[in-house]
Motif scaffolding. Structure first.
Motif, PDB file in Angstrom:
ATOM      1  N   ALA A   3      36.220  29.435  20.500  1.00  0.00           N
ATOM      2  CA  ALA A   3      35.699  28.645  21.618  1.00  0.00           C
ATOM      3  C   ALA A   3      36.678  28.612  22.779  1.00  0.00           C
ATOM      4  N   GLU A   4      37.958  28.468  22.473  1.00  0.00           N
ATOM      5  CA  GLU A   4      38.966  28.442  23.533  1.00  0.00           C
ATOM      6  C   GLU A   4      39.052  29.793  24.242  1.00  0.00           C
ATOM      7  N   LEU A  31      36.531  31.937  24.529  1.00  0.00           N
ATOM      8  CA  LEU A  31      35.329  32.063  25.354  1.00  0.00           C
ATOM      9  C   LEU A  31      35.442  31.198  26.609  1.00  0.00           C
ATOM     10  N   ALA A  32      35.999  30.008  26.463  1.00  0.00           N
ATOM     11  CA  ALA A  32      36.181  29.142  27.629  1.00  0.00           C
ATOM     12  C   ALA A  32      37.099  29.803  28.652  1.00  0.00           C
ATOM     13  N   SER A  33      38.115  30.519  28.177  1.00  0.00           N
ATOM     14  CA  SER A  33      39.016  31.203  29.111  1.00  0.00           C
ATOM     15  C   SER A  33      38.290  32.312  29.854  1.00  0.00           C
ATOM     16  N   GLN A  34      37.366  33.002  29.173  1.00  0.00           N
ATOM     17  CA  GLN A  34      36.588  34.046  29.838  1.00  0.00           C
ATOM     18  C   GLN A  34      35.603  33.447  30.836  1.00  0.00           C
ATOM     19  N   ALA A  35      34.948  32.363  30.449  1.00  0.00           N
ATOM     20  CA  ALA A  35      34.013  31.704  31.365  1.00  0.00           C
ATOM     21  C   ALA A  35      34.749  31.118  32.567  1.00  0.00           C
ATOM     22  N   GLY A  36      36.004  30.707  32.348  1.00  0.00           N
ATOM     23  CA  GLY A  36      36.787  30.139  33.427  1.00  0.00           C
ATOM     24  C   GLY A  36      37.155  31.133  34.510  1.00  0.00           C
ATOM     25  N   LEU A  37      37.026  32.419  34.229  1.00  0.00           N
ATOM     26  CA  LEU A  37      37.291  33.446  35.234  1.00  0.00           C
ATOM     27  C   LEU A  37      36.145  33.572  36.229  1.00  0.00           C
ATOM     28  N   ARG A  38      35.012  32.959  35.916  1.00  0.00           N
ATOM     29  CA  ARG A  38      33.840  33.028  36.773  1.00  0.00           C
ATOM     30  C   ARG A  38      33.847  31.877  37.776  1.00  0.00           C
ATOM     31  N   THR A  39      32.969  31.964  38.756  1.00  0.00           N
ATOM     32  CA  THR A  39      32.872  30.906  39.769  1.00  0.00           C
ATOM     33  C   THR A  39      31.619  30.054  39.608  1.00  0.00           C
ATOM     34  N   ASP A  40      30.779  30.380  38.619  1.00  0.00           N
ATOM     35  CA  ASP A  40      29.501  29.680  38.519  1.00  0.00           C
ATOM     36  C   ASP A  40      29.457  28.606  37.445  1.00  0.00           C
ATOM     37  N   PHE A  41      30.537  28.425  36.667  1.00  0.00           N
ATOM     38  CA  PHE A  41      30.513  27.450  35.581  1.00  0.00           C
ATOM     39  C   PHE A  41      31.678  26.469  35.685  1.00  0.00           C
ATOM     40  N   ASP A  42      31.381  25.184  35.463  1.00  0.00           N
ATOM     41  CA  ASP A  42      32.378  24.196  35.071  1.00  0.00           C
ATOM     42  C   ASP A  42      32.248  24.036  33.563  1.00  0.00           C
ATOM     43  N   ILE A  43      33.358  24.017  32.849  1.00  0.00           N
ATOM     44  CA  ILE A  43      33.321  24.195  31.396  1.00  0.00           C
ATOM     45  C   ILE A  43      33.858  22.976  30.659  1.00  0.00           C
ATOM     46  N   ASP A  44      33.120  22.552  29.646  1.00  0.00           N
ATOM     47  CA  ASP A  44      33.578  21.552  28.678  1.00  0.00           C
ATOM     48  C   ASP A  44      33.505  22.167  27.287  1.00  0.00           C
ATOM     49  N   VAL A  45      34.507  21.897  26.457  1.00  0.00           N
ATOM     50  CA  VAL A  45      34.483  22.294  25.049  1.00  0.00           C
ATOM     51  C   VAL A  45      34.349  21.035  24.216  1.00  0.00           C
ATOM     52  N   ILE A  46      33.305  20.980  23.404  1.00  0.00           N
ATOM     53  CA  ILE A  46      33.068  19.827  22.534  1.00  0.00           C
ATOM     54  C   ILE A  46      33.281  20.271  21.091  1.00  0.00           C
ATOM     55  N   ASP A  47      34.224  19.638  20.431  1.00  0.00           N
ATOM     56  CA  ASP A  47      34.575  19.947  19.037  1.00  0.00           C
ATOM     57  C   ASP A  47      33.925  18.900  18.138  1.00  0.00           C
ATOM     58  N   ALA A  75      23.841  24.468  30.552  1.00  0.00           N
ATOM     59  CA  ALA A  75      23.782  25.561  29.587  1.00  0.00           C
ATOM     60  C   ALA A  75      24.732  25.247  28.436  1.00  0.00           C
ATOM     61  N   PHE A  76      24.445  25.849  27.281  1.00  0.00           N
ATOM     62  CA  PHE A  76      25.264  25.645  26.086  1.00  0.00           C
ATOM     63  C   PHE A  76      25.634  26.984  25.467  1.00  0.00           C
ATOM     64  N   VAL A  77      26.822  27.038  24.873  1.00  0.00           N
ATOM     65  CA  VAL A  77      27.157  28.091  23.919  1.00  0.00           C
ATOM     66  C   VAL A  77      27.518  27.402  22.615  1.00  0.00           C
ATOM     67  N   VAL A  78      26.840  27.760  21.548  1.00  0.00           N
ATOM     68  CA  VAL A  78      27.118  27.207  20.228  1.00  0.00           C
ATOM     69  C   VAL A  78      27.988  28.208  19.471  1.00  0.00           C
ATOM     70  N   VAL A  79      29.147  27.746  19.040  1.00  0.00           N
ATOM     71  CA  VAL A  79      30.067  28.573  18.259  1.00  0.00           C
ATOM     72  C   VAL A  79      29.849  28.219  16.798  1.00  0.00           C
ATOM     73  N   ASP A 101      44.261  40.368  19.612  1.00  0.00           N
ATOM     74  CA  ASP A 101      45.662  40.725  19.431  1.00  0.00           C
ATOM     75  C   ASP A 101      46.480  39.448  19.290  1.00  0.00           C
ATOM     76  N   THR A 102      47.798  39.549  19.177  1.00  0.00           N
ATOM     77  CA  THR A 102      48.621  38.374  18.894  1.00  0.00           C
ATOM     78  C   THR A 102      48.641  37.384  20.040  1.00  0.00           C
ATOM     79  N   ALA A 103      48.196  37.759  21.213  1.00  0.00           N
ATOM     80  CA  ALA A 103      48.103  36.830  22.339  1.00  0.00           C
ATOM     81  C   ALA A 103      46.731  36.187  22.435  1.00  0.00           C
ATOM     82  N   GLY A 104      45.837  36.518  21.494  1.00  0.00           N
ATOM     83  CA  GLY A 104      44.506  35.939  21.504  1.00  0.00           C
ATOM     84  C   GLY A 104      43.541  36.634  22.434  1.00  0.00           C
ATOM     85  N   CYS A 105      43.877  37.853  22.886  1.00  0.00           N
ATOM     86  CA  CYS A 105      43.010  38.570  23.816  1.00  0.00           C
ATOM     87  C   CYS A 105      42.096  39.519  23.054  1.00  0.00           C
ATOM     88  N   PRO A 106      40.804  39.565  23.354  1.00  0.00           N
ATOM     89  CA  PRO A 106      39.894  40.427  22.625  1.00  0.00           C
ATOM     90  C   PRO A 106      39.979  41.868  23.085  1.00  0.00           C
TER      91      PRO A 106
END
Length: 203
Positions: free
Chosen positions: A20-21, A23-39, A73-77, A157-162
């Protein structure tokens, strides 16, 4: 638009929060979303629901409701447990009604031979009953639990990058989610969404 990413697993050592974190980092690169992560592990939704719909909902349910209601919008992990998704996620879906309606839902899945896609297939049916719209594009990670450490997972990878395949899938999913989020928000603003009344046979 407000994007809410929901971490469906509450198990110790889960991969879902890492995913989730990312994906949030990838979504944060965009200009169309404000992002919340709910655990779901931290919101403490009750496991037992009331039979009487007029009874006041527990405080934890009331506290989470505005976060879901304000989402576009939602993303379910979700992981896959025994060809299905966790009970914590089903409980979270069932506690709410209007919060899901006429909004798009995408999925990031992991686990098992199907990479969690069996769980996603079942969730699509459930969200249809909740009057949500699920998007076709998904992100899935295979056999994450076979690795000694999460940062050695075969898609990270070890930095968490896909790898590029994970990035491409995430971009496609977020693109489609954004399209549906814009379209459905305009539709809700034009005409409030109300589920059709169901009639018994013979009426």
């Amino acid at each position: 638009m407000r994007l809410v990413i929901i971490v469906g697993s509450v198990r110790h050592g889960r991969f879902g929060l890492v995913a989730a974190e990312w994906l949030a980092s990838q979504a944060g690169l965009r200009t169309d979303f404000d992002i919340d992560v709910i655990d779901l592990d931290t919101v403490w939704l009750p496991d037992v629901m009331f039979m009487d719909p007029t009874e006041c909902k527990p405080q934890a349910v009331q506290d989470l409701a505005p976060w879901l209601a304000e989402a576009d919008a939602f993303v379910v992990v979700t992981p896959e447990y025994k060809r299905s998704f966790p009970a914590s996620l089903k409980s979270a879906i069932d506690w709410y009604d209007e919060e899901w309606r006429a909004k798009p839902v995408a999925f990031l899945s992991y686990g098992g031979a199907s990479s969690g896609l069996c769980a996603v297939a079942q969730l699509r049916q459930i969200f249809a009953e909740a009057h949500a719209v699920t998007v076709r594009e998904t992100v899935s990670f295979h056999a994450h639990h076979d690795q000694d450490r999460l940062d050695r997972y075969n898609g990270l990878d070890t930095a968490g990058c896909p790898f590029n395949t994970g990035l491409d899938a995430a971009r496609a999913m977020l693109d489609r989610l954004g399209w549906w989020a814009r379209a459905l928000r305009r539709a809700r603003e034009t005409e409030p969404y109300e589920p059709a009344t169901q009639h018994c046979l013979g009426e």
